[in-house]
Motif scaffolding. Structure first.
Motif, PDB file in Angstrom:
ATOM      1  N   HIS A 144       3.178 -42.431   7.570  1.00  0.00           N
ATOM      2  CA  HIS A 144       4.372 -41.540   6.917  1.00  0.00           C
ATOM      3  C   HIS A 144       4.926 -42.713   5.838  1.00  0.00           C
ATOM      4  N   THR A 146       8.124 -43.494   3.164  1.00  0.00           N
ATOM      5  CA  THR A 146       9.571 -43.473   2.965  1.00  0.00           C
ATOM      6  C   THR A 146       9.963 -44.409   1.561  1.00  0.00           C
ATOM      7  N   ILE A 159      10.799 -40.590   8.739  1.00  0.00           N
ATOM      8  CA  ILE A 159      10.260 -39.623   9.677  1.00  0.00           C
ATOM      9  C   ILE A 159      10.106 -39.684  11.182  1.00  0.00           C
ATOM     10  N   CYS A 160       9.447 -41.109  11.451  1.00  0.00           N
ATOM     11  CA  CYS A 160       9.387 -41.220  13.114  1.00  0.00           C
ATOM     12  C   CYS A 160      10.503 -42.304  13.465  1.00  0.00           C
TER      13      CYS A 160
END
Length: 605
Positions: A144, A146, A159-160
């Motif tokens: 992901h 960021t 996201i996670c």
């Protein structure tokens, strides 16, 4: 290959990475995996030949991209990159120029600007270099991304939710031109709202070269609208590029340029600066630049320096007083003051329209052709006169005013020399860099004086030409006869001393009944005839032989050039510039031939 990549995109084919970062074949290359690219290519050709699938090999030349620093052959690779969507940004930049809020000078570059911005693609801003602004993107182990504006990065994956300790920042940096595009406001304290940012953004003009109109100018405009809401400058002035005899841009990497610091040590900073400005018409390149061309600026600097040395000793203790000087100014004083005012108007007009080379040439021509070549020669007798006379006061006042104007006009082009001379001027305060710019009104115009001095210059020029053509020694003075009548005859009589001074005259006779001597060189200025008696000035026989020999040489060259221009084979095969050069030579030789024929006729009488 870029073309293969575009073909694959059109047909929605999967993108396969064939080479790794060390230019070795990836596992996607099957049996060639792990091989160096050159070894793999040779192996592929050999395998094709072994299978009987190779029809033939043909060597051919091709353009191969190479690294400028290491000279390694470059290979296009598929990489995950960051892009900026440029469409909306380009639209704002286009609107700024179309509406006239931002002007590009010279105007012709606006078409180039339009063409590039209307066809612009998204901008790849990822670069794999070791220095620059890091891309503010962080990745978690799950892949992901960021993006964060925090200096230390995000606290967690957006996201996670993985913590910052498990995130890794993108190793790429921003494209250099992205960082450079932030220059107009980042140098002023942005993103903070600083006093400097408030005062100096936007600025008035950007001066740069047309070769970076897209790399830098467009990036700054787009970034200015994106981050500041307005264009960073109102004018963009694009100057020419300095090129060598082969048309290549001067650069350190090509090794086709002298070190500018060495040039300045040899010729002077002002000489180099003035030369480049004089050689650069608006927005056009300087072709065939060489070190020797800097002599143009050096000779001018020497001319100005020596002219000032001539007058400076006579200005010691002088206090300019316009009220006392104005009533006693003569035609020469009024003429040079009028020409100085006209030069100030022309120079200012050219600077405002970004015709920088023309502005410099205005001051160059005035200083050399009018101030030094004419006025100072006319002024010398009065400069050397008793300082207490009205003539001496008038000429000192005029010299002070004219040099004050010249130094202020020249300061943008020759800042060091003009500052040095400025502080040697009488009655000045402060530096020339902050002195008031010369007035551009027509209050200082004197058309009548200009007309009278124009007549003087034509007559003296004709006398000088006659002396030169007849090979009269510079030290020998000669009688000057002028057949003239009417108002201009009166003006010529008033200018008697000047004509004799500048024309090396022994005596001057002016009137409608002046007779032409039997042996005399002659010329016509307007409707007036000028005669220069030759008896006693030259050895007629020796001069006749010299002119006859010169005439025969010119006649031979004239005939050769004429036959060449009458040759259809030459006209059809030679380059246009060669033909034009021959035609120009033919006209020059024809004019010289006519002058020699006329002078021979005079001496044969």
């Amino acid at each position: 290959d870029h073309d293969d990549y575009q073909t694959g995109r059109r047909h929605a084919l999967p993108a396969i990475t064939v080479l790794d970062d060390r230019a070795r074949v990836t596992p996607a290359g099957g049996p060639y995996s792990g091989l160096d690219r050159f070894e793999a290519r040779a192996r592929i050709v050999a395998d094709l030949d072994a299978r009987g699938d190779l029809e033939r090999t043909n060597p051919h030349e091709m353009v191969i991209g190479r690294c400028q620093r290491s000279n390694d052959i470059l290979e296009p690779l598929l990489k995950t990159q960051w892009f900026i969507r440029t469409g909306p940004m380009a639209a704002r930049a286009l609107e700024a120029t179309r509406s006239g809020r931002t002007r590009i000078q010279p105007d012709r570059f606006e078409k180039t600007w339009e063409h590039w911005l209307t066809g612009i693609r998204d901008w790849n801003v990822s670069r794999q270099l070791w220095w620059g602004h890091r891309i503010p993107a962080w990745y978690c182990p799950d892949g992901h991304a960021t993006v964060s504006e925090a200096p230390d990065g995000p606290a967690a994956c957006e996201i996670c939710g993985r913590p910052a300790t498990e995130l890794t920042q993108d190793p790429d940096i921003f494209d250099t031109w992205f960082s450079s595009g932030l220059w107009p406001f980042s140098t002023l304290g942005w993103p903070e709202q600083t006093p400097d940012l408030d005062r100096f953004y936007p600025s008035s003009v950007l001066v740069t070269g047309p070769d970076i109109i897209f790399f830098w100018v467009a990036r700054m405009v787009m970034a200015g609208f994106e981050f500041m809401g307005s264009c960073p400058f109102k004018q963009v002035y694009l100057h020419g590029i300095v090129r060598d005899a082969q048309g290549r841009k001067l650069s350190k990497s090509l090794g086709n340029s002298s070190d500018p610091l060495e040039l300045m040590d040899r010729y002077g900073s002002d000489s180099l600066r003035m030369t480049l400005v004089l050689l650069s018409p608006q927005g056009n390149d300087i072709h065939g630049f060489s070190d020797e061309k800097v002599d143009l600026g050096r000779h001018f600097a020497n001319k100005l320096w020596n002219a000032f040395r001539l007058v400076q000793p006579h200005l010691d203790g002088f206090v300019p007083d316009e009220a006392k000087a104005r009533p006693v100014l003569n035609d020469a004083d009024l003429w040079i003051l009028s020409r100085a005012a006209a030069t100030a108007r022309s120079c200012t007009r050219n600077l405002k329209t970004y015709r920088i080379g023309d502005a410099a040439k205005d001051v160059y021509d005035f200083t050399w052709r009018e101030l030094c070549d004419w006025y100072l020669e006319l002024a010398k007798p009065r400069l050397y006169a008793d300082p207490g006379t009205s003539d001496a006061m008038a000429v000192r006042y005029t010299v002070t005013q004219v040099f004050s104007t010249v130094l202020r006009l020249l300061h943008p082009f020759m800042p060091f020399l003009t500052e040095e001379l400025w502080h040697a001027m009488p009655g000045v305060e402060g530096d020339v860099s902050v002195a008031e710019w010369p007035t551009t009104t027509r209050a200082g115009s004197h058309p009548a004086a200009e007309a009278r001095i124009a007549l003087l210059k034509e007559i003296v020029g004709a006398v000088r030409n006659l002396r030169s053509e007849m090979n009269i020694a510079p030290a020998r003075k000669a009688p000057i006869l002028i057949r003239a009548e009417g108002h201009e005859a009166d003006i010529i009589r008033e200018q008697r001393e000047w004509i004799m001074l500048l024309g090396r005259g022994e005596s001057l006779e002016v009137g409608p009944h002046v007779h032409k001597p039997e042996v005399a060189a002659s010329a016509v200025v307007r409707q007036h005839e000028i005669f220069l008696p030759l008896a006693g000035l030259i050895d007629v026989d020796v001069e006749l032989k010299r002119l006859q020999k010169e005439y025969e040489r010119v006649l031979r060259e004239f005939d050769i050039t004429r036959r060449k221009l009458q040759n259809d084979d030459f006209l059809g095969k030679a380059k246009k510039e060669v033909v034009d050069r021959e035609r120009e030579k033919f006209e020059t030789l024809g004019s010289t031939k006519e002058k020699l024929e006329k002078n021979l006729e005079v001496l044969k009488r």
